[in-house]
Design a protein around this motif. Structure first.
Motif, PDB file in Angstrom:
ATOM      1  N   LYS A 213      -7.218   5.505  -1.427  1.00  0.00           N
ATOM      2  CA  LYS A 213      -6.950   5.223   0.420  1.00  0.00           C
ATOM      3  C   LYS A 213      -8.269   4.266   0.815  1.00  0.00           C
ATOM      4  CE  LYS A 213      -7.547   8.252   4.531  1.00  0.00           C
ATOM      5  NZ  LYS A 213      -8.272  10.108   4.964  1.00  0.00           N
ATOM      6  N   LEU A 214      -9.038   4.406   0.136  1.00  0.00           N
ATOM      7  CA  LEU A 214      -9.685   3.515   0.488  1.00  0.00           C
ATOM      8  C   LEU A 214      -9.612   1.628  -0.153  1.00  0.00           C
ATOM      9  CD1 LEU A 214     -12.756   4.871  -1.328  1.00  0.00           C
ATOM     10  CD2 LEU A 214     -13.023   4.056   1.175  1.00  0.00           C
ATOM     11  N   LEU A 215      -8.987   1.945  -0.531  1.00  0.00           N
ATOM     12  CA  LEU A 215      -8.410   0.503  -0.816  1.00  0.00           C
ATOM     13  C   LEU A 215      -7.203   0.328  -0.044  1.00  0.00           C
ATOM     14  CD1 LEU A 215      -8.559   0.224  -5.780  1.00  0.00           C
ATOM     15  CD2 LEU A 215     -10.447  -0.853  -3.312  1.00  0.00           C
ATOM     16  N   GLY A 216      -6.575   1.036   0.371  1.00  0.00           N
ATOM     17  CA  GLY A 216      -5.063   0.956   1.144  1.00  0.00           C
ATOM     18  C   GLY A 216      -5.207  -0.010   2.631  1.00  0.00           C
ATOM     19  N   GLY A 217      -4.459  -0.254   3.049  1.00  0.00           N
ATOM     20  CA  GLY A 217      -4.465  -0.896   3.712  1.00  0.00           C
ATOM     21  C   GLY A 217      -4.394  -0.202   5.283  1.00  0.00           C
ATOM     22  N   PHE A 218      -4.689  -0.938   6.615  1.00  0.00           N
ATOM     23  CA  PHE A 218      -4.856   0.543   7.806  1.00  0.00           C
ATOM     24  C   PHE A 218      -4.073  -0.693   8.752  1.00  0.00           C
ATOM     25  CE2 PHE A 218      -7.249   0.857  12.121  1.00  0.00           C
ATOM     26  CZ  PHE A 218      -6.325   2.568  12.186  1.00  0.00           C
ATOM     27  N   ASP A 219      -2.676  -0.044   9.945  1.00  0.00           N
ATOM     28  CA  ASP A 219      -2.179  -1.004  10.764  1.00  0.00           C
ATOM     29  C   ASP A 219      -2.275  -0.607  12.267  1.00  0.00           C
ATOM     30  OD1 ASP A 219      -1.225   1.051  10.681  1.00  0.00           O
ATOM     31  OD2 ASP A 219       0.860   0.764  10.096  1.00  0.00           O
ATOM     32  N   GLY A 220      -3.693  -0.648  11.865  1.00  0.00           N
ATOM     33  CA  GLY A 220      -3.829   0.616  13.149  1.00  0.00           C
ATOM     34  C   GLY A 220      -3.240   1.551  13.419  1.00  0.00           C
TER      35      GLY A 220
END
Lengths: 345, 345, 345, 345
Positions: A213-220
């Motif tokens: 989860k920490l290394l994942g991306g966040f698209d808003g």
């Protein structure tokens, strides 16, 4: 600018570390301490069985401990740090957020919930804006941000550095964890003197999921978990503080030890009060980092690494962090600093 | 039938364990002890700083220590166990073999030499016949057989079991090793109390090469090393005896934890005096084996395992063995028993 | 006013603590480091196997190590701190004093010599003037002052306090000493993990004689040793730093625990840079002081005490001090501060 | 001749040691195990968290645990060994004795009661006949005999030897006690790693009173306590098993170390199955006894001593015993053997 803050679960092992970090702190003014009902009404000196190797700060010692309850916490506290047992955190944190409190929590409940940001600021500060989604969905005036488990925090900055420089395919990690990670009474002396315990309930799973989860991306709108295959083996050993970890990172390509070490060395830190510079200290000596010698690097907030060796398609190395500072209390404080810096408090 | 035996390097940590195992032993009669020139001429009681937790056997205590030299060792000793420092072993073992002595050695020199059998009897007893090649090539009347390093021995029976049941592609192994592995004065207390050391010089390489030789095939002429990719990370921790290891075995196929555990459980032992039955004890409890509780299983000669978890294409588990019994002195004694059983003495 | 200082034997366990205390120090400017001939010519970083839990100070790290020899030490160094092995101290300290150097030494040689002041400043600062006798008798331009053994220093301030308030007849003291007292490699891990050693060679005698000299009177010409009957029993236990001691003090009269505790609490400190205030911290909690929690009290320079109980004709209590700070390096630095304050440098 | 026996409180640390000693035992046949109500009805394997370093005996593992209640214990059990917490012992032991059971108890309740024999067979076997008084006064068919605290047992045989050879006036004793003395969860690892605790609640008083009762005379009607002045200082240190003690014995006369050592060496043992011969092993080496090396002497039932030094009017020395064998479970078993030998069962 100063914010008033409180500590939920202030008498425990992590709670005492929070007191240590907040007295004094350049941005935060500690005004409230809570604990279990048994402790409520007592002075902190009476309620806490103080276990750190320096005297309890006088100002804090005389504060009166409150119940861990919205009714007993001043309304105008800007930020609450939570080091509650996860079963308690699960029960009281949502209510506090609904009552308008902003909570930076070390408790393990809700870390992998879709609308709860799980953050190590130097790694994924952008995830903090998942709070917008959280507020929309839950209708909270407050907010809930989590930091990961101590053993996860230790390796994640190094994995983020490798993932940015190369591409992280898979991780095998073996931990040598200190007894303080289990809380003050978590490991009896008869269990651990002249011994090691090759399993810590739930810890392997936390490392495997939280890291992704920490290394994942966040698209808003949502966090997409990293697809690396992470497998952990967690061991308790007779050390007091400092988790040491042996990591094999598969990077899908051959990488020199110099390039791998450079990736860690150059991984940027942040300009927050508790962020160390550099974030990751890389040792040349093959037998470092060692828990007792290196856990206090960067006032206990740095990650240290060393022992790089090439493997087929990747690299092998060791890393270490102080589990109750960088890995718990300091992680929550850092998230509090990010909340302040991002305007959430 | 009884054979007379001697111990080279009898005063050290492994030498004392050899005394423990040979007094008494059903097949061997201990008649000679050697040590450094400083100790020669003294009684064993005087020369050895006895460190085991029972009284030194009286008969051995009164034996006179000899120099580690062919001239000072009785000609008619059938078998010599060697626990010499490797620099000394390198210097004196070939001469002794040339002089006609049969040597079962724990010293690390020559372990990977083409014509020296490296043997764990339950795993690769057939390699013992490499001695025919050795005698041909070196013209020795004597013979030199080696057992591997203690950390290698701990995992190899479990790897052999998996390789036989499935097919071993790769191994990642992280060790938590006891201080006795470094000899009596090898690790100072200031180095290891409240600490761990993430590197043991040369140990990673030994595990990687010795394991492949042990798991290799022997066609009567040469050993072809196993082609598994083995990568080790070796750590010293504050335990006295017992090496605990976290293993990831890639098997090229998905394997259930039950099938993996069964492979270990059913791996056959041998009918030699020091071979335990079963060879590998598998625990159901996820937090076992533990060094202090499990190192003496099978009189210190068993390997124990547990904590099986499925990984993509393989299995993850923990194993443990007593490093100075199964991993050193007992390994040499077992090789001596194999030499007797095979007619080499 | 600043004085230039050097450290004799700067790479050892106490030498490293001296570096810690002198970089920086308000009165002393560290300009020279010596070690054995093997280390001479190397940078301190190379020569010292740095073992403290913080990074080696940069300025000191780049200094070049000198030989422990008058020819290799700058003539204008005002003060030398000596943490040489006693066999080396015995050989080189007198020559250095004859060559004009003032030496504050932690080495055990000459501590009980008639014309060598043995000083713990808060206890017997007046003994420093024995240096006048020393210079007369030995014809030295330099001077030699000693601090006592770490286990002696731990109890002597408490005994001095009791002797001043009451009258000290006899002492029975049992010590629980940390491994650092034996130097970095002094105690092997196999000796001490899960163990204790009920004897430290020579230590009992040092406590018995040094305490009597420290508590003795000085009439300007000679020290008359205190006539208390002191008997010590010294134990090594598995702690890293901090000597804990159980004391029975016979005072020739019944004394309340309150009066005894008050005597310690009120014992005056000195106005020297490294003297803590208070000198002796008295705990109310019966299970304090404890080595890990209390050794750093007063930056490692305070003595702590607790557990008072009445005995027939005296009192029983526990005391503790950090053995390599208050008990060694800090003791030498404090004597250096006294030498400066007294005009000897 | 065999007697059927049961264990009250069989799942705890001492209870497990009782199982170890009674399976098998030449005179006793283990037929009943009790524990708290939570455990009742389970197999011993399920109920006991087995913590000894060998496998739980199969026959015992399958026994069903009973409630600690007269109704749930077979009427025909000849002897009950009690290792109940003292608060439970206080509540249930008298009722069991009234119901006719003979109880050999390690629990601390009632140890100093006037009509309860407190016995270490080799020291004061004659006190067992205080049971006649007990039965008279209490009207019991059963009987209650106690063994002292583990730290008391360690020193008392050596004091008895000195008192018999000379005359014991006063004792000062400082203990270095293992963590197992506090039970499995009694000391947390964070409390004791790299630490020592200079106080054990109630332990000092137990040593002072129990020793005087054990060393006292019995005239057939009452025990007259010995009038020696005993003062103890009790410390917990990071060892697993084995209490080490520093003793100063005032004997009212100067005594040579040889004579003192001889008194201990020659102190007679008894002809009971669990009594070691000799009872007290005296070391010549000044640094012995040591807990890890010497606690198993005499199968864990011997007392060891060493380090004799002359003091004014007495002698100073060290002694050691295994606290959960000789000091607890073995002490109760030995009292059971004395009860059998004396015809009380």
């Amino acid at each position: 600018m100063s914010h008033t803050v409180g500590i939920l679960g202030a008498t425990g092992a992590v709670g005492q570390r929070l007191v240590q970090l907040l007295d004094p702190h350049p941005e935060f003014d500690l005004v409230a301490l809570t604990a279990s009902d048994d402790s409520a009404g007592k002075s902190y000196r009476e309620a806490a069985k103080w276990r750190l190797d320096f005297a309890i700060p006088d100002a804090v010692a005389e504060m009166t401990v409150r119940r861990t309850d919205a009714d007993d916490i001043p309304d105008d506290v800007d930020l609450l740090f939570s080091s509650l047992p996860s079963s308690v955190g699960e029960r009281v944190e949502p209510g506090l957020c609904e009552a308008g409190y902003v909570v930076s929590s070390n408790s393990s409940n809700d870390r992998t919930a879709d609308d709860v940001p799980l953050v190590v600021p130097e790694v994924n500060a952008d995830h903090i804006d998942l709070l917008e989604v959280q507020r929309d969905e839950r209708g909270w005036d407050g907010a809930l941000v989590k930091n990961p488990n101590c053993s996860t925090i230790t390796m994640v900055p190094t994995l983020a550095a490798l993932d940015r420089a190369f591409e992280l395919d898979a991780v095998r990690v073996s931990t040598l964890q200190a007894v303080s990670g289990a809380g003050y009474d978590g490991v009896s002396s008869m269990e651990i003197i002249d011994n090691a315990i090759p399993h810590i309930g739930g810890e392997e799973q936390k490392m495997e999921s939280e890291a992704r989860k920490l290394l994942g991306g966040f698209d808003g709108a949502a966090v997409s978990w990293h697809d690396a295959d992470v497998a952990a083996s967690c061991n308790r050993i007779p050390t007091l503080d400092g988790h040491l970890e042996n990591v094999w990172a598969d990077l899908g390509e051959d990488v020199t030890t110099e390039d791998a070490a450079d990736a860690l060395r150059e991984f940027p830190s942040l300009d927050l009060p508790s962020s160390p510079d550099p974030l990751i200290h890389v040792f040349e000596e093959p037998d470092r980092p060692q828990p007792r010698l290196d856990r206090m690097r960067g006032d206990g907030m740095a990650v240290t690494a060393g022992g790089f060796r090439e493997t087929s398609g990747g690299v092998q190395y060791n890393c270490l962090a102080h589990n109750t500072l960088r890995g718990a209390a300091g992680a929550s404080v850092l998230n509090g600093e990010l909340l302040a810096d991002s305007g959430y408090i």
